[in-house]
Design a protein around this motif. Sequence first.
Motif, PDB file in Angstrom:
ATOM      1  N   PHE A   1      -8.336   5.956  -1.864  1.00 26.63           N
ATOM      2  CA  PHE A   1      -7.822   4.739  -1.231  1.00 26.63           C
ATOM      3  C   PHE A   1      -8.954   3.863  -0.746  1.00 26.63           C
ATOM      4  O   PHE A   1      -9.840   4.304  -0.016  1.00 26.63           O
TER       5      PHE A   1
ATOM      6  N   SER B   1       0.831  -1.210   0.000  1.00 22.66           N
ATOM      7  CA  SER B   1       0.000   0.000   0.000  1.00 22.66           C
ATOM      8  C   SER B   1       0.863   1.256   0.000  1.00 22.66           C
ATOM      9  O   SER B   1       0.512   2.262  -0.623  1.00 22.66           O
TER      10      SER B   1
ATOM     11  N   ALA C   1      -2.654   8.539   2.412  1.00 25.70           N
ATOM     12  CA  ALA C   1      -3.331   8.620   1.118  1.00 25.70           C
ATOM     13  C   ALA C   1      -4.119   9.923   1.017  1.00 25.70           C
ATOM     14  O   ALA C   1      -4.081  10.617  -0.004  1.00 25.70           O
TER      15      ALA C   1
ATOM     16  N   ILE D   1       0.981   4.577  -2.470  1.00 27.55           N
ATOM     17  CA  ILE D   1       0.933   5.957  -1.955  1.00 27.55           C
ATOM     18  C   ILE D   1       2.153   6.762  -2.401  1.00 27.55           C
ATOM     19  O   ILE D   1       2.057   7.955  -2.674  1.00 27.55           O
TER      20      ILE D   1
END
Lengths: 202, 202
Positions: free
Chosen positions: A83, A19, A76, A23
């Motif tokens: 997100f 993740s 995010a 980002i």
Amino acid sequence: MSGTNKPTAIDFYFDFSSSYTYIGLPRIEAMAARHRRPLVWKPVSLGAIFKERGHSPPDRNTSKGRYLYLDVLRCAAEQQLPFNIPNPFPFNSIAAARGFLWLQSQSSGQALDFAHRVFDHAFATGGDVTQAQTLAEIAGRCGADAVAFAEGIQLPAIKTQLIELTTEASQRGVFGAPTLICDGEMFWGADRIDQMDRWLSP
Amino acid sequence: MSGTNKPTAIDFYFDFSSSYTYIGLPRIEAMAARHRRPLVWKPVSLGAIFKERGHSPPDRNTSKGRYLYLDVLRCAAEQQLPFNIPNPFPFNSIAAARGFLWLQSQSSGQALDFAHRVFDHAFATGGDVTQAQTLAEIAGRCGADAVAFAEGIQLPAIKTQLIELTTEASQRGVFGAPTLICDGEMFWGADRIDQMDRWLSP
């Protein structure tokens, strides 16, 4: 920093299930472009590296896991990126990584387009990018032949390439993603991109 | 963010053995001052929290441990902070934490002075802050009675207070340092201070 007229590349080790790579990606690409450094995309299997080192991905049932989920949401939002947590998560990114490598062997432009679409499908829309069928559809939208793609990700040479990249990363000390290495200096994490940017600045 | 005229405090959970707390400290204090938030210093035993959770401090013999050491050096340099790795490191910070709590019961000013001097002795000069004798000397330089200090850190009430703060931290989800909590929002790490600063900004 290299003192030559031809700047060395930035090696960009990533896993499609990271993740923080999603980002950091816009800033990673902008940084490389700003410093005119080629960005060499190197998918790896973080799962294999974690296994080798006895690490495990953050568990959402622990304090740290819960915090990191909040942190991802806040990061995010700060980057003004949509997100949504993928379903499932964490997920197996092996097929996506192989797909990227196969596309790279055909067309680097299609591979980059695919990478962005996979990250967005997983983390912007919260989709599932573990299935070959989904990945082939995404590859098709990048202009690739979906049938050839589905065959390509099964090629022994592609499987071997992912293993070799993962071994290379591990040997260079990579233990998480995103990891960026340039001129022997390593930076890990979406929260070290600005630092690397300053380090690259004359 | 609280919408009241009296801003809520920032709870600041730390461990004297945390290098990133040393690195973040000037910005943590500046942030609290800028937003006129009282900063409530809460020493904890991260060792106890790690043990409870089955974590361990980064091992310098692993890729991650080696990287984090480099990261600490780079972060300190960016903040223009002197940095020398304490000897020993990681170290037992229990006596320092108890010393801080005992001083706090006498004079909050002396306790803050002590905290800064302990962090500096450990991480700016690379000294040993595990010994009661060293800590008593530091307390003496803060204006405290060194003999009373040496007795104070052995008081059952002080020992209990450190255990209670550690339990409180753990129950609130603290798993590392520095951790800052304000109005229910938690931020972990020297690399999230700027984010908290923006979060606190109207």
